[in-house]
Design an enzyme around this catalytic site. Structure first.
Site, mmCIF file in Angstrom:
data_model
loop_
_atom_site.group_PDB
_atom_site.id
_atom_site.type_symbol
_atom_site.label_atom_id
_atom_site.label_comp_id
_atom_site.label_asym_id
_atom_site.label_seq_id
_atom_site.Cartn_x
_atom_site.Cartn_y
_atom_site.Cartn_z
ATOM 1 N N SER A 170 -0.384 -8.209 3.665
ATOM 2 C CA SER A 170 -1.679 -8.146 2.959
ATOM 3 C C SER A 170 -1.806 -9.394 2.093
ATOM 4 C CB SER A 170 -1.702 -6.907 2.055
ATOM 5 O OG SER A 170 -2.767 -6.976 1.127
ATOM 6 N N TYR A 207 2.106 -1.275 -4.317
ATOM 7 C CA TYR A 207 1.601 -1.807 -3.042
ATOM 8 C C TYR A 207 1.890 -3.302 -2.936
ATOM 9 C CZ TYR A 207 -1.712 -2.707 0.762
ATOM 10 O OH TYR A 207 -2.273 -3.090 1.954
HETATM 11 N N1 LIG Z 1 -7.600 -1.762 4.846
HETATM 12 C C1 LIG Z 1 -7.281 -2.809 4.087
HETATM 13 O O1 LIG Z 1 -8.071 -3.266 3.247
HETATM 14 C C2 LIG Z 1 -5.949 -3.506 4.282
HETATM 15 C C3 LIG Z 1 -5.795 -4.800 3.768
HETATM 16 C C4 LIG Z 1 -4.573 -5.436 3.904
HETATM 17 C C5 LIG Z 1 -3.535 -4.794 4.546
HETATM 18 N N2 LIG Z 1 -3.714 -3.523 5.046
HETATM 19 C C6 LIG Z 1 -2.593 -2.900 5.718
HETATM 20 O O2 LIG Z 1 -2.970 -2.561 7.033
HETATM 21 C C7 LIG Z 1 -2.157 -1.487 7.496
HETATM 22 C C8 LIG Z 1 -3.051 -0.435 8.119
HETATM 23 O O3 LIG Z 1 -3.922 0.039 7.106
HETATM 24 P P1 LIG Z 1 -5.365 0.656 7.398
HETATM 25 O O4 LIG Z 1 -6.309 -0.063 6.530
HETATM 26 O O5 LIG Z 1 -5.614 0.749 8.851
HETATM 27 O O6 LIG Z 1 -5.123 2.099 6.723
HETATM 28 P P2 LIG Z 1 -5.478 3.577 7.192
HETATM 29 O O7 LIG Z 1 -5.109 4.417 6.027
HETATM 30 O O8 LIG Z 1 -6.845 3.661 7.743
HETATM 31 O O9 LIG Z 1 -4.455 3.840 8.397
HETATM 32 C C9 LIG Z 1 -3.072 3.913 8.190
HETATM 33 C C10 LIG Z 1 -2.448 4.764 9.275
HETATM 34 O O10 LIG Z 1 -1.031 4.787 9.032
HETATM 35 C C11 LIG Z 1 -0.580 6.107 9.233
HETATM 36 N N3 LIG Z 1 0.650 6.337 8.466
HETATM 37 C C12 LIG Z 1 0.774 6.391 7.119
HETATM 38 N N4 LIG Z 1 2.028 6.695 6.794
HETATM 39 C C13 LIG Z 1 2.722 6.828 7.955
HETATM 40 C C14 LIG Z 1 4.065 7.162 8.253
HETATM 41 N N5 LIG Z 1 4.954 7.417 7.283
HETATM 42 N N6 LIG Z 1 4.448 7.206 9.556
HETATM 43 C C15 LIG Z 1 3.538 6.980 10.542
HETATM 44 N N7 LIG Z 1 2.250 6.661 10.308
HETATM 45 C C16 LIG Z 1 1.846 6.605 9.032
HETATM 46 C C17 LIG Z 1 -1.730 6.976 8.736
HETATM 47 O O11 LIG Z 1 -1.640 8.316 9.224
HETATM 48 C C18 LIG Z 1 -2.937 6.216 9.245
HETATM 49 O O12 LIG Z 1 -3.314 6.636 10.549
HETATM 50 C C19 LIG Z 1 -1.354 -1.016 6.276
HETATM 51 O O13 LIG Z 1 -0.048 -1.560 6.332
HETATM 52 C C20 LIG Z 1 -2.127 -1.593 5.117
HETATM 53 O O14 LIG Z 1 -1.305 -1.791 3.985
HETATM 54 C C21 LIG Z 1 -4.897 -2.872 4.940
#
Ligand SMILES: NC(=O)c1ccc[n+]([C@@H]2O[C@H](COP(=O)([O-])OP(=O)(O)OC[C@H]3O[C@@H](n4cnc5c(N)ncnc54)[C@H](O)[C@@H]3O)[C@@H](O)[C@H]2O)c1
Length: 257
Positions: free
Chosen positions: A143, A156
């Site tokens: 991120s 985070y």
């Molecule tokens: N959305 C943002 O703004 C953003 C920005 C930078 C980085 N990220 C990163 O992107 C990645 C995906 O995030 P997203 O935005 O799609 O979030 P999201 O919450 O929409 O999806 C995350 C998914 O991970 C699954 N998950 C969570 N814990 C888990 C576990 N212990 N085992 C298996 N699956 C698990 C959840 O069930 C969910 O389906 C993350 O690592 C997040 O930190 C997101």
């Protein structure tokens, strides 16, 4: 814009964690467009229907924090196509919104477990499998929060600094074994993770929080999961064959500031 399919990815086997929604789901869809076979790894309670509809996808219900669940994911991928070629080590959680002084210990432990230990276990077990095959590519989801101090998302941000460090260390260790390791570094992206944050910041009018959260992004808007998945598709392809250890921003210019 419809992405160009990459025939070289046809029948490659990918494990995608956090695959049920958000960035992981967009990645499943994008890899399926290239003809890859995908193990969609998410928590048992997740709704896998969208991922399963994307193409040659097998659901794996488990927790990235459990080594046994990684071994089962690898076995499922091997049953799909003989070997694992790609790992998108993407599952992550946000945790509390608090600074170091107020950050709850339970949240710290859970964020570190999922975002750091989960990524480590994927690197270790899938990395070992790829090393034995002499090839593979792992992309971790970091991120923009892994680059600078973030006052109010202490756990985070710490976890994403750790992802950056693990990416570089694993890349150096595995470069001579044919295994590439990279990180994608999105800025706020339009997924449930951001929508939850908006609801917590502004419960009565979540959308009112959006311009404030987007104002730190030079392009002035959130990214989309599809924009992140498009960069993933490049990084895992042979077009990126000389890339390893890079922390690749997909951030509308955020890290350029
Ligand atoms: N959305 C943002 O703004 C953003 C920005 C930078 C980085 N990220 C990163 O992107 C990645 C995906 O995030 P997203 O935005 O799609 O979030 P999201 O919450 O929409 O999806 C995350 C998914 O991970 C699954 N998950 C969570 N814990 C888990 C576990 N212990 N085992 C298996 N699956 C698990 C959840 O069930 C969910 O389906 C993350 O690592 C997040 O930190 C997101």
């Amino acid at each position: 814009m419809t992405p160009m399919p990459d025939p070289a990815l046809k029948d490659r086997v990918a494990i995608v964690t956090g695959a049920a929604r958000g960035i992981g789901l967009a990645a499943v869809r994008r890899l399926c467009q290239d003809g890859a076979r995908v193990v969609a790894f998410d928590r048992p309670e997740a709704d896998f229907s969208a991922a399963l509809a994307a193409g040659q996808v097998a659901a794996h219900r488990g927790d990235v924090v459990e080594a046994a669940d990684w071994h089962a994911a690898i076995a499922l991928g091997v049953s799909l196509g003989g070997r694992i070629d790609i790992l998108f080590n993407n599952a992550g959680i946000g945790g509390a919104i608090a600074n170091v002084l107020d950050y709850p210990e339970d949240d710290f432990d859970r964020v570190m477990a999922v975002n750091v230990k989960g990524v480590y276990l994927g690197l270790k077990h899938v990395g070992r499998h790829m090393q034995a095959n002499g090839s593979g590519v792992i992309v971790n989801t970091s991120s923009v929060s892994g680059f600078g101090g973030s006052g109010n998302i202490f756990g985070y941000a710490a976890s994403k600094f750790a992802v950056n460090g693990m990416t570089k260390s694993a890349a150096v260790a595995l470069a001579s074994q044919g295994v590439r390791v990279l990180a994608l570094c999105p800025s706020p992206t339009a997924t449930e993770m951001m929508f939850q944050l908006e609801r917590r910041i502004s419960p009565d009018d979540p959308e009112a929080a959006r311009p404030r959260l987007a104002q730190g992004i030079p392009m002035g808007r959130y990214g989309t999961p599809e924009e992140v998945a498009e960069v993933l598709a490049f990084l895992v392809s042979d077009r990126a064959a000389f890339m390893t250890g890079a922390l690749v921003p997909v951030d509308g210019g955020t890290l350029a500031k």
